[in-house]
Design an enzyme around this catalytic site. Structure first.
Site, PDB file in Angstrom:
ATOM      1  N   LYS A  19       0.704  -0.941  -0.294  1.00 56.28           N
ATOM      2  CA  LYS A  19       0.034   0.336  -0.256  1.00 56.28           C
ATOM      3  C   LYS A  19       0.798   1.330   0.270  1.00 56.28           C
ATOM      4  O   LYS A  19       1.655   1.697   0.696  1.00 56.28           O
ATOM      5  CB  LYS A  19      -0.703  -0.288   1.092  1.00 56.28           C
ATOM      6  N   GLU A  66     -10.235  12.273  11.113  1.00 58.47           N
ATOM      7  CA  GLU A  66      -9.884  11.384  11.324  1.00 58.47           C
ATOM      8  C   GLU A  66      -8.778  11.678  12.396  1.00 58.47           C
ATOM      9  O   GLU A  66      -7.672  12.635  12.551  1.00 58.47           O
ATOM     10  CB  GLU A  66      -8.576  10.677  10.240  1.00 58.47           C
ATOM     11  N   GLU A  80      -7.787  -2.669   2.583  1.00 61.27           N
ATOM     12  CA  GLU A  80      -7.062  -1.987   2.903  1.00 61.27           C
ATOM     13  C   GLU A  80      -7.218  -1.188   4.336  1.00 61.27           C
ATOM     14  O   GLU A  80      -6.057  -0.940   4.952  1.00 61.27           O
ATOM     15  CB  GLU A  80      -7.408  -0.477   1.989  1.00 61.27           C
ATOM     16  N   GLU A 121     -11.569   9.737  -6.775  1.00 59.55           N
ATOM     17  CA  GLU A 121     -11.995   9.764  -5.502  1.00 59.55           C
ATOM     18  C   GLU A 121     -11.089  10.953  -4.890  1.00 59.55           C
ATOM     19  O   GLU A 121     -11.722  11.789  -3.813  1.00 59.55           O
ATOM     20  CB  GLU A 121     -10.975   8.526  -5.150  1.00 59.55           C
ATOM     21  N   LYS A 157     -13.015  14.067  -2.269  1.00 58.44           N
ATOM     22  CA  LYS A 157     -12.788  14.082  -1.214  1.00 58.44           C
ATOM     23  C   LYS A 157     -12.235  16.214  -1.268  1.00 58.44           C
ATOM     24  O   LYS A 157     -12.061  16.447  -0.102  1.00 58.44           O
ATOM     25  CB  LYS A 157     -11.323  13.943  -0.922  1.00 58.44           C
TER      26      LYS A 157
END
Length: 452
Positions: free
Chosen positions: A209, A259, A303, A437, A441
């Site tokens: 990743k 987050e 993920e 994506e 965002k």
């Protein structure tokens, strides 16, 4: 503590400072506090003339802070190790057992590369003045640092800061900026190459990743009030952390990040795995279907599981206990929704915040796995300096510390607005879908700034 009018609270603080200047005390750090009536914190902050200006609003909505000025500043412009940060903070922390002292600041995404001007690779500030809301209670706090400073001069500096305070004025009504141009770094052809490199079997076997990101630069000729932008963004993302750092009038870093890096209360730690993304639906039925598809999607589930495993593995040596939710839940934001797992740990005695930063930052949700090879790829190939984007921003305190991962963020400079977004690239990632994506965002902040 009884609530005074703001003018009376200022007079009371001034009298306390005058008393401190004429007495010999032994405390290196002193904090003076008065309860005050409710004030609009962002408007108050935007009305002040003293720098730095700092804003912090917790995701739980119970706490909000506006702070100005500097009593003590830890600024690392050159390469800095976590151990150096820890030693500086531990020395400062030893000056007082008062659990209300807080050092606000951030650590850059990658401390091995040059930092942004004024922000550096790490910077933490003990403010001169804080306006702090806890629930419905408001307090005005003033900090003085007598450690190595002339007592009279420090008191005069505090009095001068108090005398400079302005009443809050309404924020300028939001308006769309006149967009002169927009540039992407990297541009799409380069982005496609990077995604293909990361997803190639040979690379993916040793680095499963990499979180690639994009800088979108908006060229403008209108002045922009960063605090107005943050206030508008805050209204659209109430479930996020909201924070801003303005060390001078020329640069302001703002973020509405969903987050949490971690929240520490004593030896108890709360963190999370936030990875895996899809759109929101236009109807409740469509929204629920998209959420269900996200939970069942193997790429996004994989993920999120990678992030969970990494966090648990890195916290385990520092903890008596680490527990994580087995299955991810859906975390909803205005334009997108994420997979989210809550993680809780019981820390071993003596574990400090910089050991936690070393273990958790940058997370696989913004860097990749394994961390060293993912960061090396980003450093060499991404093509721009992330600075505090995807860094760790928050505050340090003896009893409680909290940091957010600075995603969904913007750096506002004269004539330019820098916007950032990233996407986790794993086996099976499609360059075009990941590029879209990034656009998803940025949708919220772009809708505030420009006509879409």
């Amino acid at each position: 503590m009884s609530v005074m009018s703001l003018p009376d609270a200022l007079l009371s603080l001034e009298a306390k400072i005058q008393h401190l200047s004429t007495t010999q005390g032994s405390e290196p750090l002193v904090q003076l506090t008065e309860a005050v009536p409710a004030l609009p914190l962002i408007s108050w902050l935007a009305s002040q003339e003293l720098y730095p200006r700092i804003y912090w609003h917790g995701r739980d909505k119970e706490e909000e802070v506006a702070a100005i000025g500097c009593t003590c500043d830890f600024f690392f412009d050159d390469q800095v190790a976590d151990q150096q940060l820890a030693e500086v903070y531990q020395r400062q922390r030893a000056l007082s057992y008062n659990q209300n002292f807080r050092y606000y600041g951030g650590v850059a995404f990658d401390r091995e590369v040059e930092g942004w001007p004024e922000f550096g690779r790490a910077r933490f500030v003990l403010p001169r003045i804080e306006l702090r809301r806890s629930g419905k209670e408001f307090k005005l706090l003033l900090n003085l640092n007598f450690d190595g400073n002339d007592r009279h001069a420090e008191c005069q500096a505090a009095l001068q800061a108090l005398s400079s305070l302005k009443r809050p004025k309404p924020l300028t009504p939001p308006g769309k900026v006149n967009l002169l141009g927009r540039s992407e770094y990297p541009e799409y052809p380069r982005w496609q190459q990077l995604v293909e490199q990361v997803t190639a079997d040979k690379f993916n076997r040793h680095t499963p990743k990499v979180v690639l990101s994009r800088l979108s630069q908006l060229e403008i000729n209108d002045p922009v009030d960063p605090w107005m932008v943050l206030a508008c963004w805050q209204g659209r993302c109430p479930s996020s952390f909201q924070f801003g750092f303005q060390f001078s009038k020329d640069r302001t870093f703002i973020s509405c990040s969903p987050e949490r890096l971690y929240l520490r209360r004593g030896q108890e730690l709360f963190t999370e795995a936030l990875a895996g993304t899809t759109l929101r639906g236009h109807t409740e039925e469509e929204d629920a279907l998209l959420a269900k598809q996200l939970q069942e999607d193997s790429k996004n589930s994989h993920e999120n599981q990678l992030v969970r495993q990494h966090i648990v593995e890195h916290l385990s040596p520092l903890s008596h206990y680490v527990g994580a939710e087995e299955s991810p839940r859906i975390f909803k934001l205005p334009h997108i929704q994420h997979l989210h797992r809550a993680i809780r740990a019981e820390l071993k005695p003596g574990i400090n915040d910089f050991q936690l930063l070393l273990a958790l930052h940058p997370t696989p949700a913004v860097g990749g796995l394994p961390r060293p090879s993912a960061l090396s790829f980003i450093r060499q190939q991404e093509g721009y300096n992330r600075g505090w984007y995807a860094g760790a921003c928050g505050y340090l305190n003896r009893h409680e510390s909290e940091f957010s991962v600075a995603i969904r963020s913007a750096l506002i400079e004269p004539g330019r607005i820098n916007l950032f977004a990233g996407a986790g690239i794993v086996a099976g990632s499609d360059p075009e879908a990941e590029w879209q994506e990034l656009d998803n965002k940025l949708a919220t902040i772009l809708s505030i700034l420009v006509e879409l």
